[in-house]
Scaffold this motif. Structure first.
Motif, PDB file in Angstrom:
ATOM      1  N   SER A  36      -1.375  -4.658 -58.846  1.00  0.00           N
ATOM      2  CA  SER A  36      -2.825  -4.809 -58.739  1.00  0.00           C
ATOM      3  C   SER A  36      -3.198  -6.270 -58.956  1.00  0.00           C
ATOM      4  CB  SER A  36      -3.530  -3.939 -59.784  1.00  0.00           C
ATOM      5  OG  SER A  36      -3.240  -2.575 -59.586  1.00  0.00           O
ATOM      6  N   TRP A  37      -4.235  -6.691 -58.248  1.00  0.00           N
ATOM      7  CA  TRP A  37      -4.729  -8.073 -58.351  1.00  0.00           C
ATOM      8  C   TRP A  37      -6.190  -8.022 -58.773  1.00  0.00           C
ATOM      9  CZ3 TRP A  37      -7.963 -11.431 -55.148  1.00  0.00           C
ATOM     10  CH2 TRP A  37      -7.814 -12.804 -55.449  1.00  0.00           C
ATOM     11  N   ILE A  38      -6.484  -8.658 -59.906  1.00  0.00           N
ATOM     12  CA  ILE A  38      -7.819  -8.598 -60.510  1.00  0.00           C
ATOM     13  C   ILE A  38      -8.420  -9.996 -60.528  1.00  0.00           C
ATOM     14  CG2 ILE A  38      -9.056  -8.057 -62.664  1.00  0.00           C
ATOM     15  CD1 ILE A  38      -6.488  -6.220 -63.218  1.00  0.00           C
ATOM     16  N   VAL A  39      -9.721 -10.085 -60.361  1.00  0.00           N
ATOM     17  CA  VAL A  39     -10.434 -11.359 -60.458  1.00  0.00           C
ATOM     18  C   VAL A  39     -11.292 -11.342 -61.711  1.00  0.00           C
ATOM     19  CG1 VAL A  39     -12.141 -12.887 -59.416  1.00  0.00           C
ATOM     20  CG2 VAL A  39     -10.427 -11.771 -57.979  1.00  0.00           C
ATOM     21  N   ARG A  40     -11.151 -12.386 -62.508  1.00  0.00           N
ATOM     22  CA  ARG A  40     -11.950 -12.535 -63.722  1.00  0.00           C
ATOM     23  C   ARG A  40     -12.722 -13.840 -63.621  1.00  0.00           C
ATOM     24  NH1 ARG A  40      -8.130 -12.282 -67.763  1.00  0.00           N
ATOM     25  NH2 ARG A  40      -7.891 -14.524 -68.042  1.00  0.00           N
ATOM     26  N   ILE A  41     -14.018 -13.785 -63.782  1.00  0.00           N
ATOM     27  CA  ILE A  41     -14.860 -14.981 -63.754  1.00  0.00           C
ATOM     28  C   ILE A  41     -14.920 -15.551 -65.164  1.00  0.00           C
ATOM     29  CG2 ILE A  41     -17.137 -15.918 -63.250  1.00  0.00           C
ATOM     30  CD1 ILE A  41     -15.605 -14.964 -60.785  1.00  0.00           C
ATOM     31  N   GLU A  42     -14.319 -16.723 -65.353  1.00  0.00           N
ATOM     32  CA  GLU A  42     -14.232 -17.321 -66.691  1.00  0.00           C
ATOM     33  C   GLU A  42     -15.448 -18.209 -66.958  1.00  0.00           C
ATOM     34  OE1 GLU A  42     -10.278 -18.953 -67.337  1.00  0.00           O
ATOM     35  OE2 GLU A  42      -9.590 -16.914 -67.794  1.00  0.00           O
ATOM     36  N   ASP A  43     -16.539 -17.543 -67.289  1.00  0.00           N
ATOM     37  CA  ASP A  43     -17.802 -18.237 -67.530  1.00  0.00           C
ATOM     38  C   ASP A  43     -18.155 -18.266 -69.009  1.00  0.00           C
ATOM     39  OD1 ASP A  43     -18.206 -15.506 -67.657  1.00  0.00           O
ATOM     40  OD2 ASP A  43     -20.141 -15.527 -66.624  1.00  0.00           O
ATOM     41  N   VAL A  44     -17.116 -18.240 -69.872  1.00  0.00           N
ATOM     42  CA  VAL A  44     -17.376 -18.295 -71.314  1.00  0.00           C
ATOM     43  C   VAL A  44     -17.980 -19.640 -71.700  1.00  0.00           C
ATOM     44  CG1 VAL A  44     -15.092 -19.148 -71.970  1.00  0.00           C
ATOM     45  CG2 VAL A  44     -16.393 -17.728 -73.568  1.00  0.00           C
ATOM     46  N   ASP A  45     -17.661 -20.691 -70.940  1.00  0.00           N
ATOM     47  CA  ASP A  45     -18.218 -22.022 -71.198  1.00  0.00           C
ATOM     48  C   ASP A  45     -19.531 -22.147 -70.429  1.00  0.00           C
ATOM     49  OD1 ASP A  45     -18.738 -24.642 -71.768  1.00  0.00           O
ATOM     50  OD2 ASP A  45     -16.772 -25.403 -71.181  1.00  0.00           O
ATOM     51  N   ALA A  46     -20.578 -21.542 -70.983  1.00  0.00           N
ATOM     52  CA  ALA A  46     -21.873 -21.442 -70.293  1.00  0.00           C
ATOM     53  C   ALA A  46     -22.443 -22.784 -69.833  1.00  0.00           C
ATOM     54  CB  ALA A  46     -22.880 -20.717 -71.187  1.00  0.00           C
ATOM     55  N   PRO A  47     -22.358 -23.870 -70.623  1.00  0.00           N
ATOM     56  CA  PRO A  47     -22.952 -25.137 -70.170  1.00  0.00           C
ATOM     57  C   PRO A  47     -22.340 -25.690 -68.884  1.00  0.00           C
ATOM     58  CG  PRO A  47     -22.577 -25.184 -72.540  1.00  0.00           C
ATOM     59  CD  PRO A  47     -21.896 -23.960 -72.020  1.00  0.00           C
ATOM     60  N   ARG A  48     -21.105 -25.309 -68.566  1.00  0.00           N
ATOM     61  CA  ARG A  48     -20.439 -25.822 -67.366  1.00  0.00           C
ATOM     62  C   ARG A  48     -20.621 -24.901 -66.160  1.00  0.00           C
ATOM     63  NH1 ARG A  48     -15.088 -25.891 -67.469  1.00  0.00           N
ATOM     64  NH2 ARG A  48     -14.982 -27.537 -65.896  1.00  0.00           N
TER      65      ARG A  48
END
Length: 290
Positions: A36-48
């Motif tokens: 399986s191939w999953i996409v995770r949006i790494e938006d933990v760094d909100a200011p960027r």
């Protein structure tokens, strides 16, 4: 063990040739091994985070024929998961507050260098804040032989890093209150059951920290494969900061063929996305067995 892989872009702008290489390598590896191939949006760094960038990334992946097997995961929606992991580490006495500013850390490192000592975080706040206000929270790394983390990367070969002398106690929660990348990615991968991580070699240096965190949290360590990064004409890593151009979604086969070639995969001129992936994925499977 059922293969589960992922591509985890940061939504700081559109996908470019460098990020396509990482996406394609992770996609090849998952498809080559029936996973399986999953996409995770790494938006933990909100200011960027750039508004609309995540949707643009997902649309580009679809246009380029890379279809995720589950709905995308967004780090910005997982604050509770990170807080639980942090509390688990805190209960084990593995984290401590740090009152150091970046300037103070830099000054300490310069002084350490003058003494021919380590350039890792010097552990200034290990014994307490000494009257200062807590700014960040750090993970206490082990010392001696226990500090050395060794693993075999499927592309880069044997790797080893001494966390105590090369990194030092690293941040889990930043001074601005945001969760640090190292904690977020380990928690995300564990919760998603990721078994294989394929990403750019610019993240190779983070791997020992992540393996140590996995051990601290009693979660499995995935297999790692770090692909060579794409550089610009000046020899810098191609990125949004170094002027990387967005991918042209009108001619996906051209960009995909170039990305595959960067990965050492030759895909004869394909007339369709299906033909490209069939040929290139078979070549990847031969080069990188599980």
């Amino acid at each position: 063990m059922t293969y589960r892989g992922r591509f985890a872009p940061s939504p700081t702008g559109p996908l470019h040739a460098g990020s396509l290489v990482s996406a394609l390598a992770s996609y090849f590896d998952a498809r080559a091994h029936g996973g399986s191939w999953i996409v995770r949006i790494e938006d933990v760094d909100a200011p960027r985070t750039v508004p609309g960038a995540a949707d643009a990334i997902l649309a580009t992946l679809t246009r380029f024929g890379m279809h995720c097997d589950e709905p995308p995961v967004w780090q910005s929606q997982r604050d509770d998961a990170y807080a639980r992991a942090f509390a688990q580490l805190q209960a084990r006495g593995l984290v401590y507050p740090c009152g150091c500013t970046r300037r103070e850390i830099a000054d300490s490192l310069v002084h350490a260098h003058a003494r021919h000592a380590t350039l890792a975080y010097p552990g200034t706040c290990r014994t307490g804040l000494h009257g200062r206000e807590a700014r960040a929270w750090r993970l206490r790394v082990p010392e001696g032989d226990a500090a050395r983390i060794a693993f075999v990367d499927r592309w880069q070969g044997p790797q080893s890093q001494n966390l105590a002398t090369e990194v030092g106690d690293f941040a889990l929660k930043r001074a601005d209150g945001l969760w640090a990348y190292q904690l977020a990615v380990v928690v995300d991968d564990a919760d998603a059951g990721i078994t294989h991580i394929v990403r750019g070699a610019d993240l190779l240096d983070s791997t020992a920290r992540q393996i140590h965190l996995q051990r601290c949290l009693d979660v499995p360590t995935p297999s790692y494969l770090h692909v060579p990064v794409v550089n610009n004409d000046a020899g810098e890593k191609l990125s949004k900061q170094t002027g990387a151009a967005p991918l042209d979604a009108l001619v996906p086969l051209d960009a995909l063929t170039a990305a595959a070639r960067h990965l050492g995969i030759e895909a004869p001129a394909a007339r369709s996305l299906d033909a490209f992936y069939a040929t290139a994925t078979a070549a990847w499977a031969m080069r990188f067995p599980r």
